[in-house]
Scaffold this motif. Sequence first.
Motif, PDB file in Angstrom:
ATOM      1  N   HIS A  11       0.230  -1.347  -0.392  1.00  0.00           N
ATOM      2  CA  HIS A  11       0.221  -0.314   0.018  1.00  0.00           C
ATOM      3  C   HIS A  11       0.754   1.324  -0.205  1.00  0.00           C
ATOM      4  N   GLY A  12       1.768   1.136  -0.802  1.00  0.00           N
ATOM      5  CA  GLY A  12       2.388   2.516  -1.281  1.00  0.00           C
ATOM      6  C   GLY A  12       1.627   3.613  -1.702  1.00  0.00           C
ATOM      7  N   THR A  13       1.428   5.045  -1.150  1.00  0.00           N
ATOM      8  CA  THR A  13       0.550   5.139  -1.454  1.00  0.00           C
ATOM      9  C   THR A  13       0.759   6.677  -1.791  1.00  0.00           C
ATOM     10  N   ASP A  14       2.202   6.484  -2.212  1.00  0.00           N
ATOM     11  CA  ASP A  14       3.036   7.903  -2.425  1.00  0.00           C
ATOM     12  C   ASP A  14       4.465   7.626  -3.381  1.00  0.00           C
ATOM     13  N   PHE A  15       3.670   8.496  -4.445  1.00  0.00           N
ATOM     14  CA  PHE A  15       5.086   8.082  -5.488  1.00  0.00           C
ATOM     15  C   PHE A  15       6.606   8.180  -4.894  1.00  0.00           C
ATOM     16  N   ASP A  16       6.705   9.217  -4.003  1.00  0.00           N
ATOM     17  CA  ASP A  16       8.426   9.073  -3.552  1.00  0.00           C
ATOM     18  C   ASP A  16       8.260   8.118  -2.673  1.00  0.00           C
ATOM     19  N   GLN A  17       7.637   7.326  -2.158  1.00  0.00           N
ATOM     20  CA  GLN A  17       7.755   6.557  -1.006  1.00  0.00           C
ATOM     21  C   GLN A  17       7.913   5.132  -1.728  1.00  0.00           C
ATOM     22  N   ASN A  18       7.179   4.962  -2.728  1.00  0.00           N
ATOM     23  CA  ASN A  18       8.139   3.533  -3.608  1.00  0.00           C
ATOM     24  C   ASN A  18       9.775   3.634  -4.373  1.00  0.00           C
ATOM     25  N   VAL A  19       9.601   5.137  -4.729  1.00  0.00           N
ATOM     26  CA  VAL A  19      11.508   5.238  -4.763  1.00  0.00           C
ATOM     27  C   VAL A  19      12.218   4.737  -4.145  1.00  0.00           C
ATOM     28  N   HIS A  35      -6.211   3.543  -4.989  1.00  0.00           N
ATOM     29  CA  HIS A  35      -7.416   4.342  -4.828  1.00  0.00           C
ATOM     30  C   HIS A  35      -8.292   5.289  -5.047  1.00  0.00           C
ATOM     31  N   ALA A  36      -6.970   5.769  -4.173  1.00  0.00           N
ATOM     32  CA  ALA A  36      -8.322   7.224  -3.499  1.00  0.00           C
ATOM     33  C   ALA A  36      -8.061   8.509  -4.457  1.00  0.00           C
ATOM     34  N   LYS A  37      -7.234   7.715  -5.856  1.00  0.00           N
ATOM     35  CA  LYS A  37      -6.907   9.145  -6.711  1.00  0.00           C
ATOM     36  C   LYS A  37      -7.590   8.665  -7.717  1.00  0.00           C
ATOM     37  N   PRO A  38      -8.254   9.932  -8.857  1.00  0.00           N
ATOM     38  CA  PRO A  38      -9.807   9.832  -9.917  1.00  0.00           C
ATOM     39  C   PRO A  38      -8.413   8.707 -10.745  1.00  0.00           C
ATOM     40  N   TYR A  39      -9.707   8.387 -11.881  1.00  0.00           N
ATOM     41  CA  TYR A  39      -9.242   6.704 -12.787  1.00  0.00           C
ATOM     42  C   TYR A  39      -7.788   6.889 -13.650  1.00  0.00           C
ATOM     43  N   GLU A  40      -7.711   8.282 -13.860  1.00  0.00           N
ATOM     44  CA  GLU A  40      -6.927   8.589 -14.702  1.00  0.00           C
ATOM     45  C   GLU A  40      -5.156   8.779 -13.879  1.00  0.00           C
ATOM     46  N   GLU A  41      -5.593   9.506 -12.866  1.00  0.00           N
ATOM     47  CA  GLU A  41      -4.663  10.089 -12.180  1.00  0.00           C
ATOM     48  C   GLU A  41      -4.677   8.856 -11.882  1.00  0.00           C
ATOM     49  N   ASN A  42      -4.673   7.562 -11.286  1.00  0.00           N
ATOM     50  CA  ASN A  42      -4.033   6.480 -10.867  1.00  0.00           C
ATOM     51  C   ASN A  42      -3.452   6.327 -11.740  1.00  0.00           C
ATOM     52  N   ILE A  43      -3.840   6.206 -13.613  1.00  0.00           N
ATOM     53  CA  ILE A  43      -3.032   5.213 -14.428  1.00  0.00           C
ATOM     54  C   ILE A  43      -1.549   6.170 -14.372  1.00  0.00           C
ATOM     55  N   ALA A  44      -1.933   7.717 -14.019  1.00  0.00           N
ATOM     56  CA  ALA A  44       0.011   8.361 -14.590  1.00  0.00           C
ATOM     57  C   ALA A  44       0.604   8.107 -13.510  1.00  0.00           C
ATOM     58  N   THR A  45       0.204   7.646 -12.254  1.00  0.00           N
ATOM     59  CA  THR A  45       1.027   8.323 -11.173  1.00  0.00           C
ATOM     60  C   THR A  45       0.962   6.233 -10.701  1.00  0.00           C
ATOM     61  N   THR A  46       0.297   5.130 -11.771  1.00  0.00           N
ATOM     62  CA  THR A  46       1.222   3.419 -11.601  1.00  0.00           C
ATOM     63  C   THR A  46       2.315   3.637 -12.314  1.00  0.00           C
ATOM     64  N   ALA A  99      -0.636  -2.931  -8.481  1.00  0.00           N
ATOM     65  CA  ALA A  99      -1.290  -1.908  -8.824  1.00  0.00           C
ATOM     66  C   ALA A  99      -2.633  -2.338  -7.904  1.00  0.00           C
ATOM     67  N   GLU A 100      -3.532  -1.101  -7.509  1.00  0.00           N
ATOM     68  CA  GLU A 100      -4.684  -1.006  -7.351  1.00  0.00           C
ATOM     69  C   GLU A 100      -5.463  -1.178  -8.116  1.00  0.00           C
ATOM     70  N   LEU A 101      -6.795  -1.527  -7.910  1.00  0.00           N
ATOM     71  CA  LEU A 101      -7.933  -0.806  -9.212  1.00  0.00           C
ATOM     72  C   LEU A 101      -9.251  -1.007  -8.387  1.00  0.00           C
ATOM     73  N   GLY A 102     -10.187   0.207  -8.177  1.00  0.00           N
ATOM     74  CA  GLY A 102     -10.546  -0.672  -7.449  1.00  0.00           C
ATOM     75  C   GLY A 102     -10.671  -0.102  -5.654  1.00  0.00           C
ATOM     76  N   GLN A 103     -10.955  -0.465  -5.089  1.00  0.00           N
ATOM     77  CA  GLN A 103     -10.141   0.207  -3.058  1.00  0.00           C
ATOM     78  C   GLN A 103     -11.509  -1.256  -2.618  1.00  0.00           C
ATOM     79  N   VAL A 104      -9.693  -1.758  -1.659  1.00  0.00           N
ATOM     80  CA  VAL A 104     -10.365  -2.621  -0.195  1.00  0.00           C
ATOM     81  C   VAL A 104     -10.436  -1.868   0.597  1.00  0.00           C
ATOM     82  N   LEU A 105     -11.894  -1.517   0.827  1.00  0.00           N
ATOM     83  CA  LEU A 105     -12.164  -1.020   2.461  1.00  0.00           C
ATOM     84  C   LEU A 105     -11.652  -1.534   3.855  1.00  0.00           C
TER      85      LEU A 105
END
Length: 303
Positions: free
Chosen positions: A83-91, A106-117, A133-139
């Motif tokens: 659950h790395g929710t942060d680009f920098d954390q992944n790097v 999951h918390a980002k709009p679809y296109e933003e999720n795609i771009a950052t992933t 990656a995650e598509l949809g959200q496991v609450l």
Amino acid sequence: MPLVTSKEMLQAARAGKFAVGAFNANNMEQVQGIVDAAVEERAPVILQVSQGAIRYAGLDFATAMVKTAAALADVPVVLHLDHGTDFDQNVLCLRAGFTSLMFDGHAKPYEENIATTAAVARIAHICGIPVEAELGQVLQSGVSAEEVQNAMTNPDQAADFVARTGCDSLAVAIGSVHAMTSAQASLDMTRLKAIAAVVDIPLVLHGSSGVKEESEVEAIQYGIAKINVATMLNQAFMDALRQAVAADTKASDPRKFLTKSRDAVKETVRHKMRIFGSSGTVTASGFISPATQHRSADLGHIE
Ligand code: G3H
Ligand code: ZN
């Protein structure tokens, strides 16, 4: 042996219709219990570290613990960012030597999720490291059935999402919920089959502590190749600790108690590896062969 990446391991799991257990660890005893279980079960294993675990133990410390445990083991061990929710954390984790990453958009709009992933995948792939990656959200537990339904992965988006991100595995929301303390969640197998029909990469089940083991075994038949386990391990750790302290309230050496917690984690992980069908898939040379054993015998032993 040195850490390995999750890529080939998860591909072998999907092809061989078993799942690799991905177990969250926050301290030495959990890391040792998880890897000891993998060695005894002859199973590949993913040690996953969340952002919370990194805040608790420190990135360098968490990395060093898992790298050491892997070096002492003769089964394949992966160090994965959960659950790395942060680009920098992944790097930062890539730089630290993690052999598997996750960008949870999951918390980002679809296109933003795609771009950052896609950005994380591009950098990680340069280093030969796979990305979940995650598509949809496991609450998180405590939500309504309607909220779970509304957060589920849309199979019609899955092919587009995977193609445009280049992700190597996909966390899907199909009914499981994080941090449930008993196995009550039911999985939408129709939805899972529809997702598996359009993407051939390994699929990931989050929130497994709340999922019936029969459902886990069924989901593995339909493309689930990585199953994340956290709450169940914390429960085993704490139950053993509470029992040990209650049995000897005068002892002052924490090792007397933490040994019980470590053993409880190990036994829980061994049981899950058998249910997932990953036990016995590591050959003498350390490589993974498609699981051939049948799990029904294990299901019969479920407490
Ligand atoms: O990413 C971690 C897992 O999804 C944990 O789920 O605590 O319900 O086992 P769990
Ligand atoms: Zn999760």
